[in-house]
Design an enzyme around this catalytic site. Structure first.
Site, PDB file in Angstrom:
ATOM      1  N   VAL A  71       0.861  -1.525  -0.256  1.00  0.00           N
ATOM      2  CA  VAL A  71       0.025  -0.255   0.112  1.00  0.00           C
ATOM      3  C   VAL A  71       0.945   1.158  -0.076  1.00  0.00           C
ATOM      4  CG1 VAL A  71      -2.159  -0.967   0.833  1.00  0.00           C
ATOM      5  CG2 VAL A  71      -0.149   0.482   2.765  1.00  0.00           C
ATOM      6  N   CYS A  72       0.408   2.603  -0.070  1.00  0.00           N
ATOM      7  CA  CYS A  72       1.166   3.391  -0.363  1.00  0.00           C
ATOM      8  C   CYS A  72       2.678   3.376  -1.325  1.00  0.00           C
ATOM      9  CB  CYS A  72       1.135   3.962   1.289  1.00  0.00           C
ATOM     10  SG  CYS A  72       1.250   5.882   1.354  1.00  0.00           S
ATOM     11  N   ASN A  73       3.378   4.240  -0.709  1.00  0.00           N
ATOM     12  CA  ASN A  73       4.567   4.113  -1.218  1.00  0.00           C
ATOM     13  C   ASN A  73       5.702   3.097  -0.922  1.00  0.00           C
ATOM     14  OD1 ASN A  73       4.572   6.234  -2.829  1.00  0.00           O
ATOM     15  ND2 ASN A  73       5.357   8.072  -1.671  1.00  0.00           N
TER      16      ASN A  73
END
Lengths: 266, 266
Positions: A71-73
């Site tokens: 998830v995310c970066n």
């Protein structure tokens, strides 16, 4: 279901303000060989992208894992390990250019599924992502149960959760407040590109992606999942003001500089 | 802005699976007298509702705090401390009957504002709640910035985040899986009602609520906020399988029984 929280060592990995600690349950060295879902969280991931132990571990387990996720970066860490070559992936909206720089096809979805790669967007997209992964692995009934349990019937008070909704003035403010961490990330992306070009000049020329499992197994539980807490929280690998663990988790927050976004109202 | 994370002692408060620790920054005894926002999180709150040190602390600081807040079933703890007498409040959907039993007017909103009481619904409603409180205290610009930062542009994959959306079969499944903790909560509500009736027989007969501040101060930062981590995580006050802290946060999750909802897909 067994969840392993993995890090370089068993030391607690601390949040930026050092009041939240995640305790790894295994190290990269003593983690099981076979993991069902190899999952990498996001945050300020510049250091993690360049940490050779992290990257080597992910490349090794990623070659065997039926599912690879972030998830995310966290997608930038997966990309640094070569695990998104030939795949489409989501990431935090502010990390999309960096992900493209690493040769990954960028998705703007909250939860992106490309064969056996499950990737989520920024921060809160992790909820949509989590429910999506839950449905694909444990079945839709289990996912809906989790959604009911956590009352996920969102009613955002503003329409500012995307660059389009927030508008250019707010995005400029974001860019200003995250300039330092964005520079760190940009440098990490450059270094990763150089390292990968040097170690495998043919890497981007026709390498086939690993095959996903023949079919996804709804209503069959996974025996092991893996989470890598090194990047969402402030530890040896965090870009942002790493501070020593002072024991017992007792740290007066008043002694810390305010996070960048906390100065907005001043 | 200073955030104090408060508990009975400075010992880390552990999550149910003992891999997440929250380190209190002050105890009830050495916390500042004046707090701008007295905030109580939720979770399995039966023990916290009956913990006299917790309730006495909240009643004391709540009499002076300009704002009093909670998310999820934290409202039940506020109610046990008498801080919701005469107010309307949100809570987790499964806690609404319990909150009504304590004489509180129940709101079904994600973020409920009644004068100086800010209360949120269950679990993920904390995001809508947090942005709402942020806007009221630090200004709309700061709230929108936070929403952009965390990419809060939700796209739930299912419509199962409320009892209405999930439907009666899923609610029945939820009731079955939470029967034990609901019984604990029901007993706690009964005991709180008895204690309050015995200590203050006239409590519900015309007591006036504390006045909110003359005006809310947008674009002026708060100097102190308070969070009480005892109830969302597994520590001395958690209802669910409290386990000893084993040091360094190193606990093999494979040794724990699966949480109730993890067995759904089996």
């Amino acid at each position: 279901m067994t969840i392993h929280l993995l890090s370089n060592t068993l030391d607690p990995v601390l949040s930026e303000d050092c009041v939240l600690a995640i305790g790894p349950t295994a190290t990269f060295d003593d983690c099981p060989e076979q993991l069902d879902i190899l999952f990498v969280p996001g945050g300020f991931v510049g250091k993690a992208m360049l940490d050779q132990a992290t990257i080597a571990f992910l490349a090794d387990r990623g070659a065997m894992a039926p599912y690879i996720a972030s998830v995310c970066n966290g997608a930038l860490i997966l990309a640094a390990a070569g695990l998104l070559d030939g795949y489409r992936s989501a990431t935090h909206w502010a990390g999309r250019d960096h992900l493209a720089q690493l040769g990954v096809e960028v998705s703007t979805e909250r939860a992106c599924i490309d064969r056996n790669r499950f990737t989520g967007g920024g921060v809160t997209a992790g909820i949509d992502f989590g429910l999506t992964v839950f449905a694909h692995t444990l079945g839709e009934k289990a996912a809906k149960f989790a959604q009911l349990m956590m009352g996920y019937d969102p009613k955002p008070p503003f329409n500012a959760g995307s660059p389009q909704g927030a508008g250019p003035e707010m995005v400029a403010l974001f860019d200003k407040f995250t300039a330092d961490s964005d520079t760190t990330l940009r440098n990490a992306v450059s270094q990763v590109k150089e390292q990968r070009a040097a170690s495998s000049p043919t890497r981007h020329q026709g390498r086939m992606p690993a095959s996903p499992p023949a079919s996804s197994p709804p209503d069959r539980p996974f025996h092991r999942t893996t989470s890598l807490p090194t990047s969402t929280v402030c530890g040896a690998l965090c870009d942002r003001n790493p501070r020593p663990y002072r024991g017992r988790g007792v740290v007066p927050t008043s002694s810390f500089p305010a996070p960048c976004h906390c100065t907005l109202g001043r």
